[in-house]
Structures are given as C-alpha cells and as structure tokens.
Design a protein around this motif. Structure first.
Motif, PDB file in Angstrom:
ATOM      1  N   PHE A 126       0.866  -1.210   0.026  1.00 15.34           N
ATOM      2  CA  PHE A 126       0.063   0.020   0.011  1.00 15.34           C
ATOM      3  C   PHE A 126       0.772   1.333  -0.042  1.00 15.34           C
ATOM      4  CE2 PHE A 126      -3.244  -2.771   2.666  1.00 15.34           C
ATOM      5  CZ  PHE A 126      -3.625  -3.258   1.604  1.00 15.34           C
ATOM      6  N   TYR A 127       2.417   1.131   0.012  1.00 12.25           N
ATOM      7  CA  TYR A 127       3.253   2.235   0.330  1.00 12.25           C
ATOM      8  C   TYR A 127       3.615   2.825  -0.969  1.00 12.25           C
ATOM      9  CZ  TYR A 127       6.118   4.460   3.793  1.00 12.25           C
ATOM     10  OH  TYR A 127       6.865   5.425   4.390  1.00 12.25           O
ATOM     11  N   ASN A 128       2.996   3.857  -1.271  1.00 11.45           N
ATOM     12  CA  ASN A 128       3.306   4.363  -2.766  1.00 11.45           C
ATOM     13  C   ASN A 128       3.588   6.062  -2.405  1.00 11.45           C
ATOM     14  OD1 ASN A 128       3.637   5.500  -5.401  1.00 11.45           O
ATOM     15  ND2 ASN A 128       1.607   4.746  -6.087  1.00 11.45           N
ATOM     16  N   PRO A 129       4.872   6.375  -1.928  1.00 13.65           N
ATOM     17  CA  PRO A 129       5.566   7.407  -1.916  1.00 13.65           C
ATOM     18  C   PRO A 129       5.172   8.625  -2.943  1.00 13.65           C
ATOM     19  CG  PRO A 129       7.273   5.976  -1.313  1.00 13.65           C
ATOM     20  CD  PRO A 129       6.317   5.177  -2.120  1.00 13.65           C
ATOM     21  N   GLY A 130       5.179   7.989  -4.188  1.00  8.00           N
ATOM     22  CA  GLY A 130       4.807   8.896  -5.349  1.00  8.00           C
ATOM     23  C   GLY A 130       3.357   9.713  -5.151  1.00  8.00           C
ATOM     24  N   GLU A 131       2.672   8.941  -4.286  1.00  2.88           N
ATOM     25  CA  GLU A 131       1.168   9.415  -4.316  1.00  2.88           C
ATOM     26  C   GLU A 131       0.732   9.882  -2.704  1.00  2.88           C
ATOM     27  OE1 GLU A 131      -1.478   6.779  -6.251  1.00  2.88           O
ATOM     28  OE2 GLU A 131      -0.737   7.630  -8.127  1.00  2.88           O
ATOM     29  N   PHE A 132       1.886   9.967  -1.738  1.00  4.00           N
ATOM     30  CA  PHE A 132       1.312  10.196  -0.353  1.00  4.00           C
ATOM     31  C   PHE A 132       0.799  11.531  -0.516  1.00  4.00           C
ATOM     32  CE2 PHE A 132       5.243   8.084   1.657  1.00  4.00           C
ATOM     33  CZ  PHE A 132       4.505   6.797   1.670  1.00  4.00           C
ATOM     34  N   HIS A 133       0.996  12.599  -1.303  1.00  2.58           N
ATOM     35  CA  HIS A 133       0.286  13.889  -1.197  1.00  2.58           C
ATOM     36  C   HIS A 133      -1.093  13.872  -1.740  1.00  2.58           C
ATOM     37  CE1 HIS A 133       1.750  13.187  -5.407  1.00  2.58           C
ATOM     38  NE2 HIS A 133       1.168  14.309  -5.915  1.00  2.58           N
ATOM     39  N   MET A 134      -1.615  12.695  -2.288  1.00  5.58           N
ATOM     40  CA  MET A 134      -2.717  12.454  -2.815  1.00  5.58           C
ATOM     41  C   MET A 134      -3.601  11.803  -1.837  1.00  5.58           C
ATOM     42  SD  MET A 134      -1.889  11.549  -6.521  1.00  5.58           S
ATOM     43  CE  MET A 134      -3.403  12.078  -7.428  1.00  5.58           C
ATOM     44  N   GLY A 135      -3.247  11.475  -0.534  1.00  8.42           N
ATOM     45  CA  GLY A 135      -4.193  10.693   0.227  1.00  8.42           C
ATOM     46  C   GLY A 135      -4.142  11.228   1.726  1.00  8.42           C
ATOM     47  N   CYS A 136      -4.980  11.008   2.507  1.00  9.92           N
ATOM     48  CA  CYS A 136      -5.090  11.542   3.990  1.00  9.92           C
ATOM     49  C   CYS A 136      -4.007  11.067   4.920  1.00  9.92           C
ATOM     50  CB  CYS A 136      -6.451  11.502   4.368  1.00  9.92           C
ATOM     51  SG  CYS A 136      -6.993   9.797   4.593  1.00  9.92           S
ATOM     52  N   LEU A 137      -3.661   9.969   4.717  1.00  9.44           N
ATOM     53  CA  LEU A 137      -2.716   9.515   5.861  1.00  9.44           C
ATOM     54  C   LEU A 137      -1.755   8.422   5.087  1.00  9.44           C
ATOM     55  CD1 LEU A 137      -2.363   9.858   8.850  1.00  9.44           C
ATOM     56  CD2 LEU A 137      -3.434   7.582   9.006  1.00  9.44           C
ATOM     57  N   ARG A 138      -0.524   8.484   5.377  1.00  7.28           N
ATOM     58  CA  ARG A 138       0.539   7.305   4.987  1.00  7.28           C
ATOM     59  C   ARG A 138       0.029   5.755   5.481  1.00  7.28           C
ATOM     60  NH1 ARG A 138       6.070   8.995   7.004  1.00  7.28           N
ATOM     61  NH2 ARG A 138       4.344   9.435   8.497  1.00  7.28           N
ATOM     62  N   PRO A 139       0.088   4.659   4.702  1.00  5.42           N
ATOM     63  CA  PRO A 139      -0.394   3.604   5.324  1.00  5.42           C
ATOM     64  C   PRO A 139       0.468   3.100   6.461  1.00  5.42           C
ATOM     65  CG  PRO A 139       0.534   3.182   3.157  1.00  5.42           C
ATOM     66  CD  PRO A 139       0.499   4.560   3.296  1.00  5.42           C
ATOM     67  N   CYS A 140      -0.241   2.387   7.602  1.00  2.00           N
ATOM     68  CA  CYS A 140       0.588   2.111   8.768  1.00  2.00           C
ATOM     69  C   CYS A 140       0.981   0.881   8.588  1.00  2.00           C
ATOM     70  CB  CYS A 140      -0.205   2.467  10.144  1.00  2.00           C
ATOM     71  SG  CYS A 140      -0.350   4.156  10.277  1.00  2.00           S
ATOM     72  N   MET A 141      -0.060  -0.280   8.258  1.00  3.68           N
ATOM     73  CA  MET A 141       0.357  -1.332   7.994  1.00  3.68           C
ATOM     74  C   MET A 141       0.322  -1.558   6.451  1.00  3.68           C
ATOM     75  SD  MET A 141      -1.375  -4.877   9.700  1.00  3.68           S
ATOM     76  CE  MET A 141      -3.073  -4.591   9.094  1.00  3.68           C
ATOM     77  N   HIS A 142       1.660  -1.498   5.704  1.00  7.96           N
ATOM     78  CA  HIS A 142       2.049  -1.048   4.351  1.00  7.96           C
ATOM     79  C   HIS A 142       2.270  -2.055   3.529  1.00  7.96           C
ATOM     80  CE1 HIS A 142       6.228  -1.361   5.094  1.00  7.96           C
ATOM     81  NE2 HIS A 142       5.764  -0.943   6.390  1.00  7.96           N
ATOM     82  N   THR A 143       2.640  -3.286   3.932  1.00  9.04           N
ATOM     83  CA  THR A 143       2.977  -4.417   2.990  1.00  9.04           C
ATOM     84  C   THR A 143       2.616  -5.701   3.606  1.00  9.04           C
ATOM     85  OG1 THR A 143       4.959  -3.130   2.447  1.00  9.04           O
ATOM     86  CG2 THR A 143       4.940  -5.509   1.754  1.00  9.04           C
ATOM     87  N   HIS A 144       1.947  -6.707   2.667  1.00 12.13           N
ATOM     88  CA  HIS A 144       1.580  -7.864   3.123  1.00 12.13           C
ATOM     89  C   HIS A 144       2.198  -8.983   2.229  1.00 12.13           C
ATOM     90  CE1 HIS A 144      -1.581  -6.409   6.164  1.00 12.13           C
ATOM     91  NE2 HIS A 144      -1.509  -5.323   5.082  1.00 12.13           N
ATOM     92  N   THR A 145       2.828  -9.857   2.805  1.00 15.62           N
ATOM     93  CA  THR A 145       3.662 -10.830   1.726  1.00 15.62           C
ATOM     94  C   THR A 145       3.075 -12.474   1.959  1.00 15.62           C
ATOM     95  OG1 THR A 145       5.729  -9.447   1.868  1.00 15.62           O
ATOM     96  CG2 THR A 145       5.918 -11.833   1.016  1.00 15.62           C
ATOM     97  N   PHE A 146       2.430 -13.157   1.006  1.00 18.70           N
ATOM     98  CA  PHE A 146       2.240 -14.331   1.151  1.00 18.70           C
ATOM     99  C   PHE A 146       2.960 -15.039   0.791  1.00 18.70           C
ATOM    100  CE2 PHE A 146      -1.752 -11.800   1.138  1.00 18.70           C
ATOM    101  CZ  PHE A 146      -2.352 -12.367   2.005  1.00 18.70           C
ATOM    102  N   SER A 147       3.285 -16.608   1.520  1.00 16.76           N
ATOM    103  CA  SER A 147       4.173 -17.665   1.162  1.00 16.76           C
ATOM    104  C   SER A 147       3.659 -18.919   1.171  1.00 16.76           C
ATOM    105  CB  SER A 147       5.270 -17.500   2.006  1.00 16.76           C
ATOM    106  OG  SER A 147       5.721 -16.191   2.320  1.00 16.76           O
ATOM    107  N   LEU A 148       4.076 -19.756   0.291  1.00 14.63           N
ATOM    108  CA  LEU A 148       3.365 -20.988   0.307  1.00 14.63           C
ATOM    109  C   LEU A 148       4.339 -21.946   0.339  1.00 14.63           C
ATOM    110  CD1 LEU A 148       0.548 -21.930  -0.542  1.00 14.63           C
ATOM    111  CD2 LEU A 148       1.069 -21.781  -2.957  1.00 14.63           C
ATOM    112  N   LEU A 149       4.150 -23.004   1.373  1.00 19.86           N
ATOM    113  CA  LEU A 149       5.055 -24.380   1.790  1.00 19.86           C
ATOM    114  C   LEU A 149       3.959 -25.511   1.431  1.00 19.86           C
ATOM    115  CD1 LEU A 149       7.336 -23.476   4.530  1.00 19.86           C
ATOM    116  CD2 LEU A 149       8.049 -23.615   2.146  1.00 19.86           C
ATOM    117  N   GLY A 150       4.322 -26.399   0.293  1.00 18.30           N
ATOM    118  CA  GLY A 150       3.376 -27.154   0.080  1.00 18.30           C
ATOM    119  C   GLY A 150       2.015 -26.732  -0.045  1.00 18.30           C
TER     120      GLY A 150
END
Ligand SMILES: Nc1nc(=O)c2c([nH]1)NC[C@@H]1CN(c3ccc(C(=O)N[C@@H](CCC(=O)O)C(=O)O)cc3)CN21
Ligand SMILES: O=c1ccn([C@H]2C[C@H](O)[C@@H](COP(=O)(O)O)O2)c(=O)[nH]1
Length: 283
Positions: free
Chosen positions: A146-170
């Motif tokens: 969700f973290y896009n510094p190029g558009e921070f000036h176009m939003g009300c707040l920078r995201p706090c929880m900014h990145t979610h990575t999924f991983s698969l084992l089996g």
C-alpha cells in the motif's frame, strides 16, 4: 493475548518519550516488535482485557480489499475508523487533491487494487496474488504493498500496515505483514484482527490451508493521553483464553468479497472479555 500485554508492558518499562509533530502529542515509544498468530489453529488474537469491536476491524480491512477510497463506504460496511482522518485532519482538509466530504484519497486499498502505472493503466496487486495462490504458485513476490511515496500527497494518511507478503510451503499459506507505526492501545487492537483475518480469508478463497501470520512492527507507541488507562486499567486485568473466528464457508472467491459479503458473515465463538475502555484517539 500475552504477546500484546507483553508489548504494552515493554513500552511502559523501556519506552522513550518522542514528540510527534503531526498530532502535537508525545508518545512513549519502542522500536521493533514481532507478533505471531496461529491461524491454522484458529487462535483468534482478539483482545480480552477490554471489549474489542472486531467487526469494525474486519470491515475496515474488507474496505481495503475492495479498494475503497471514501469514509462513507467504510461506514456502510461497519467501520467509522476513517471519519476523523477523512474529515478532521487539517492538512488533508487544505489539500487540493481532496475530492470533498469523506474522501480519503489514494490510500491503502486504492494502491492495492489500482496502483497507477507511469505508462498508463493500473496494477491490481491483490488479484494477481489471488490468481497465483489459487494455482499453487508462490513466485516469491506475492506482495501487496500500500506504500506509494509518489502518491502520499494525494491521500489523507500514509499507510501504517503497509506491506503484506504471502508464502506457500506445500499447501500451507503464511503471511508476513509489516507495520511502520502502531498506536498500540487503539490501532493494534484492530491490526492484530486484520492480519489474522487476511490470512484466514485468503486461504479460504484460494483453497489453501492457513498456517501462521507474522506481524512485524517498527515504531510501537502509546500516546501520552492513553498511558494512564493502559497502565492503571487494562494492564491490571487478567486475560481470558482466545476465542475462535468463524467465517461463512460460502465465501469462495475475491468476487464474493467484493460483492455480497457483510459483517453478518463473521462471528466469534467463546469471546469472554472485560469492559470496554474508551482510549483517546489522535488525529
Ligand atoms: N492515532 C491513530 N491511531 C490509529 O490507530 C489510527 C489512526 N490514527 N488513523 C487511521 C486508522 C484509524 N484506526 C482506528 C480508528 C478508530 C479506532 C477506535 O475508535 N476504536 C474504538 C472503537 C471502535 C468502534 O466502536 O467501532 C476502540 O475502542 O477500539 C480504532 C482504530 C486505526 N488508525
Ligand atoms: O492501521 C493503523 C493505522 C494507523 N495507526 C496509527 C499509528 C499512528 O499512531 C497513527 C498514524 O500516524 P503517522 O504519523 O502517520 O505514523 O495511526 C495504527 O496503529 N494502525
């Protein structure tokens, strides 16, 4: 629950006072916290030492999944959490990009579902992840940012929880979520629910088994006007065992989440809790 209380106690024991310009308040702060939730065992990390409004937390996250950019849409789902930042944040009210009442701008889900490409068009990060995982693919880049510094000036707040990575084992899916800034009494109460929910629902709609969710926090703080309630009330209470999160098994796709799902599709089993605490909120 114990890891939450341990973090609160650590902030009180080891935290340092930091001035925050944006809110004009001081925060007792520690750096780096690692939380872990066992989604496979359905140990729902709902706070028991006060009443927690978990449906609002799920509603807020469902709004991100849908790519909402408007506090009114969040309210319709059951979350009032964006009202203040959309309508009372003075820097945002004066911002030329604000499209009127309730607009939040290009934050969170907007980036997740429609990240603007410099050469035109948009990237739907979430759809790519769902499609890959549904086909058993983990390309080591199943990342929702969700973290896009190029558009921070176009939003009300920078995201706090900014990145979610999924991983698969089996056939077991795990999630690693990163948070840059965490209001432990108010925000974390919601964010724990959201990280757990996100792994549980993604496993359900991709036909995978949920494993563990890893929640990594950088700046964890308690605002000065929340400290006494935390120290003298919440931390004096004994926690109850974790409840279970029950999700309607009819939710089978991203389309279902985007179209008909409401908060009636979620419930908790075995939620014993102490009385609510009204922590002050800083805009
Ligand atoms: N200072 C601050 N802290 C936050 O946690 C936060 C922000 N700002 N801005 C953006 C979002 C909005 N979030 C919020 C906003 C309000 C509540 C809140 O008032 N929670 C109450 C009751 C919720 C309800 O009744 O639905 C609570 O007791 O948890 C929680 C998280 C989390 N984020
Ligand atoms: O999901 C969320 C969203 C926000 N917060 C908190 C963390 C901070 O106290 C504020 C944001 O202020 P910044 O100046 O942008 O860091 O909101 C949270 O805990 N969880």
């Amino acid at each position: 629950m114990n890891q939450y209380l341990a973090l609160c106690q650590r902030i009180i024991d080891e935290g340092q006072w930091v001035e925050n310009k944006r809110t004009g308040k001081r925060c007792l702060t520690v750096i780096n916290a690692d939380l872990e939730y066992d989604v496979g065992a359905n140990e729902f990390p709902l706070i028991t030492t006060r009443k927690s409004f978990y449906k609002a937390a799920i509603a807020e996250f469902l709004g991100y999944i849908r790519g909402y950019d408007n506090a009114a849409d969040f309210r319709k789902l059951g979350a009032k959490t964006w009202d203040a930042n959309a309508n009372e944040n003075s820097a945002w009210l004066a911002n030329e990009h604000r499209k009127g009442s309730d607009d939040m701008g290009r934050v969170y889900g907007v980036q997740g579902r429609a990240w603007a490409k410099p050469d035109g068009g948009f990237v739907d990060q979430l759809k790519k992840i769902v499609d890959n995982l549904s086909n058993g693919i983990d390309d080591r880049g199943e990342i929702l940012s969700f973290y896009n510094p190029g558009e921070f000036h176009m939003g009300c707040l920078r995201p706090c929880m900014h990145t979610h990575t999924f991983s698969l084992l089996g056939d077991t899916l795990s999630l690693t979520s990163y948070q840059r800034s965490c209001d432990v009494p108010l925000g974390l109460n919601f964010n724990q629910v959201q990280v757990f929910f996100f792994l549980a629902i993604m496993a359900q709609i991709t036909g995978l088994k949920p494993g563990k969710a890893y929640h990594k926090i950088v700046n964890a703080h308690i605002y000065e006007d929340q400290l006494e309630l935390m120290r003298e009330v919440q931390l004096k209470r004994k926690p109850y065992p974790s409840p279970k999160l029950i999700i309607n098994p009819e939710i089978k796709s991203l389309k279902d989440l985007e179209t008909w799902v409401t908060m009636d599709d979620f419930s908790v089993e075995g939620y014993q809790h102490h009385e609510a605490i009204a922590y002050p909120f800083s805009v």
